[in-house]
Motif scaffolding. Structure first.
Motif, PDB file in Angstrom:
ATOM      1  N   SER A  35       2.069 -29.531  -2.832  1.00 13.50           N
ATOM      2  CA  SER A  35       1.834 -30.325  -4.047  1.00 13.50           C
ATOM      3  C   SER A  35       2.826 -31.477  -4.110  1.00 13.50           C
ATOM      4  CB  SER A  35       1.982 -29.439  -5.296  1.00 13.50           C
ATOM      5  OG  SER A  35       1.032 -28.388  -5.276  1.00 13.50           O
ATOM      6  N   TYR A  84      -1.174 -37.026 -13.167  1.00  7.26           N
ATOM      7  CA  TYR A  84      -2.523 -37.357 -12.714  1.00  7.26           C
ATOM      8  C   TYR A  84      -2.659 -38.800 -12.255  1.00  7.26           C
ATOM      9  CZ  TYR A  84      -3.641 -33.056 -15.324  1.00  7.26           C
ATOM     10  OH  TYR A  84      -3.679 -31.775 -15.813  1.00  7.26           O
ATOM     11  N   TYR A 102       1.079 -35.093 -18.777  1.00  5.92           N
ATOM     12  CA  TYR A 102       0.443 -34.764 -17.507  1.00  5.92           C
ATOM     13  C   TYR A 102      -0.399 -35.943 -17.010  1.00  5.92           C
ATOM     14  CZ  TYR A 102       1.665 -29.795 -17.168  1.00  5.92           C
ATOM     15  OH  TYR A 102       2.340 -28.613 -17.014  1.00  5.92           O
ATOM     16  N   THR A 121      -7.803 -35.259  -8.199  1.00  5.25           N
ATOM     17  CA  THR A 121      -6.551 -34.540  -8.437  1.00  5.25           C
ATOM     18  C   THR A 121      -6.839 -33.089  -8.783  1.00  5.25           C
ATOM     19  OG1 THR A 121      -5.456 -36.539  -9.249  1.00  5.25           O
ATOM     20  CG2 THR A 121      -4.462 -34.425  -9.850  1.00  5.25           C
ATOM     21  N   TYR A 180      -8.652 -28.506 -13.033  1.00  2.83           N
ATOM     22  CA  TYR A 180      -7.544 -27.629 -13.429  1.00  2.83           C
ATOM     23  C   TYR A 180      -7.936 -26.210 -13.068  1.00  2.83           C
ATOM     24  CZ  TYR A 180      -4.027 -25.732 -16.762  1.00  2.83           C
ATOM     25  OH  TYR A 180      -2.978 -25.082 -17.378  1.00  2.83           O
ATOM     26  N   VAL A 198      -1.228 -31.167  -7.911  1.00  2.52           N
ATOM     27  CA  VAL A 198      -0.204 -31.010  -8.939  1.00  2.52           C
ATOM     28  C   VAL A 198      -0.019 -29.519  -9.155  1.00  2.52           C
ATOM     29  CG1 VAL A 198       0.287 -31.352 -11.405  1.00  2.52           C
ATOM     30  CG2 VAL A 198      -0.776 -33.196 -10.056  1.00  2.52           C
ATOM     31  N   HIS A 216      -5.073 -29.651 -10.223  1.00  2.00           N
ATOM     32  CA  HIS A 216      -3.904 -29.135 -10.945  1.00  2.00           C
ATOM     33  C   HIS A 216      -3.924 -27.610 -10.830  1.00  2.00           C
ATOM     34  CE1 HIS A 216      -1.278 -29.359 -14.845  1.00  2.00           C
ATOM     35  NE2 HIS A 216      -0.847 -28.437 -14.001  1.00  2.00           N
ATOM     36  N   THR A 246       2.003 -26.508 -11.495  1.00  2.00           N
ATOM     37  CA  THR A 246       2.851 -26.062 -12.598  1.00  2.00           C
ATOM     38  C   THR A 246       3.262 -24.625 -12.339  1.00  2.00           C
ATOM     39  OG1 THR A 246       1.765 -27.525 -14.192  1.00  2.00           O
ATOM     40  CG2 THR A 246       3.000 -25.666 -15.074  1.00  2.00           C
TER      41      THR A 246
END
Length: 570
Positions: free
Chosen positions: A269, A568, A563, A175, A16, A218, A177, A220
């Protein structure tokens, strides 16, 4: 003794990336809501034992320490902290080339623990090294510091060096984020490894295969405000990043005229979300052609519940801190218990207010309804809406006395935001003797905990549709605070008129500002203050409804479970 990262390397699969993260009040690695959300995300990840690592900047000089001068002017100071006091250095260094120079980056490790014994690693990137050129040592020092060249360098360190650092440390990430567009250069770095071979000609002008990158990323997005989307001229990008990525190819992904970091993240993404249902709708209009889902933000209940409320929750709903859904039982709490917990939290807030603003807070009283407005000080949040008619406020207070606390920082380069603080100072002076109003300087994690716990009414007045989500009202509700808010962001989903709080204005397109002000005053006088001054049993009932219907639902645990399952595990 095993190196501190060894327990995490084999299991960690999700990274993240965030420009800011609020871990502790003493660690000045955050400026506001984006960082506070990242901190709650990390705490929930630890509670749920998710296989995650968090990456941010060390930000040794912090964001800003706010002082308010006698005339109400915000005075900005550095807000330094020592990484060595809360983190340990890691044995790895990576380099990224900026303006033709090799810039070395090292990392600090902070281990965030939860009461269940689980931990997540937080990696903080640092360029304060003697080996670097003097002009490069401070890249990671000041959060959002400097002009656009420095901002681009910071985002290169976060996205490019951050991804390299995780590989150097031994992580095998599946992954990534991206928390907002600041880290959008990370998927661009991944894309460099997927240039199409000469025997696999591209179907269009793009010479790279997007699919493997989109499978791993990913994104946001957090803001409907245009100024919140970082843009950099391609001439600057070429000067700073050199030949990192061909400009003609980058234009296809990030915009023809300037490098738009949000558009770059959207292009690279495979899963994108807004932070509330209403915000996702707004984002789809802003960026047509992209599939944008919605996962509404949540707050870490165990962090934000005042100890007095936490004791009540533990009796009524054991396990609430890990499974906040059981807070639905809060509607059974005894009236006197809830009112007593609020009185305890409110007393602590008033004591903190007198410490921070002794002159302005002298008139505050424990027996008067307390309205709180605490947000970043900027135009679209309209912190001055409550004070747009001082005569009306005086008239209301003459019949139904109340008091107001305000807090928030303006960005160092936001002249309008700073002028708002000065205006609020003048308005508070004009109301002296009629409505006690105090502006509390130094809005930070510690003060935020006091404010959300002690507020009777949480006021929020953004200009729709510019509120992405907002989480402070969720925290207030968790502590029995009643929201009084414009219908935007998360409040659209939580609002039940007269049950969880009250709406300012109608749902839908933004009306002229004077209509919101008119509705605010009418409802404050006819409904909000009468509840605060009226039957304690009815007020306690609404407080319990706020906890049961908002606290149980708008949690970071619910957010992270979504999430994990939707983003994920695609």
């Amino acid at each position: 003794m095993a190196p501190p990262l060894d327990p995490f390397l084999a299991r960690t699969r999700v990274a993240y990336f965030t420009m800011e993260i609020a871990l502790r009040p003493e660690m000045h690695t955050y400026s506001g809501g984006l960082g506070v959300l990242a901190g709650d995300t990390a705490r929930a990840a630890a509670d749920l034992d998710l296989p995650m690592v968090f990456v941010s900047l060390a930000s040794r000089e912090g964001y800003l320490r706010q002082e308010i001068g006698p005339d109400g002017a915000q005075i900005d100071h550095p807000d330094p902290w020592d990484p060595a006091a809360h983190a340990v250095p890691l044995d790895a260094a990576v380099a990224v080339r900026l303006e033709g120079r090799r810039v070395w980056v090292v990392a600090w490790l902070h281990l965030l623990s939860c009461p269940l014994g689980h931990r997540v690693p937080v990696v903080l990137l640092d360029t304060r090294l003697e080996v670097n050129a003097p002009e490069d040592r401070g890249i990671t020092d000041r959060l959002y510091g400097g002009e656009e060249t420095m901002r681009l360098k910071q985002e290169a360190v976060l996205g490019i060096a951050g991804e390299r650092m995780l590989r150097a440390l031994g992580f095998e990430i599946e992954t990534y984020h991206l928390n907002e567009g600041h880290a959008a250069l990370l998927p661009l770095a991944l894309l460099r490894r997927h240039r199409r071979a000469p025997d696999r000609p591209a179907e269009g002008p793009l010479c790279y295969d997007l699919a493997p990158v989109r499978e791993r990323c990913v994104f946001t997005t957090h803001t409907p405000v245009e100024a919140g989307h970082d843009r950099f001229p391609y001439g600057l990008v070429e000067r700073v990043l050199g030949e990192f990525f061909e400009t003609d190819q980058l234009r296809l992904l990030a915009g023809a005229d300037t490098l738009n970091m949000t558009r770059l993240a959207l292009s690279l993404s495979g899963w994108v979300n807004g932070v509330a249902s209403r915000h996702a709708e707004t984002a789809r209009r802003m960026f047509p052609g992209y599939r944008i889902s919605a996962i509404t933000n949540g707050v870490h209940a165990a962090t934000w519940a005042h100890p007095a409320f936490a004791r009540l929750f533990e009796e009524a709903a054991p396990g609430w801190a890990h499974e906040t859904e059981v807070l639905a039982r809060a509607d059974r709490l005894a009236d006197q218990a809830v009112l007593g917990a609020k009185a305890e939290a409110k007393a602590e807030l008033l004591e903190e207010a007198r410490r921070r603003a002794p002159d302005a807070a002298r008139a505050l009283r424990a027996d008067l309804p307390l309205l709180v407005f605490a947000r970043r000080m900027t135009g679209y949040k309209r912190p001055d809406l409550l004070f747009s008619d001082l005569d009306r406020l005086r008239a209301i207070a003459s019949r139904l006395p109340f008091q107001v606390l305000v807090a928030g920082k303006a960005h160092p380069r936001d002249g309008h935001g700073k002028e708002l603080i000065r205006t609020l100072h003048a308005q508070a002076e004009a109301l002296r003797g009629a409505v006690p109003v105090a502006f509390l300087p130094g809005y930070d994690l510690a003060l935020a905990k006091c404010l959300v716990a002690g507020a009777d009414v949480w006021l929020n007045t953004p200009l729709p549709p510019l509120e992405a989500s907002g989480t402070s009202g969720m925290k207030a509700a968790l502590n029995g605070g009643l929201n009084f808010s414009v219908l935007d962001g998360w409040w659209v989903e939580a609002w039940e008129e007269g049950v969880t709080g009250w709406a300012i204005g109608a749902d839908g397109a933004a009306p002229p500002p004077e209509e919101h002000a008119r509705d605010l005053y009418e409802k404050l006088e006819r409904v909000v203050l009468p509840v605060q001054h009226g039957d304690p049993a009815h007020r306690a009932w609404m407080m319990c409804q706020a906890i049961a219907r908002i606290g149980a639902r708008f949690s970071s645990h619910r957010m992270m479970r979504r999430y994990a399952t939707e983003a994920y595990l695609r």
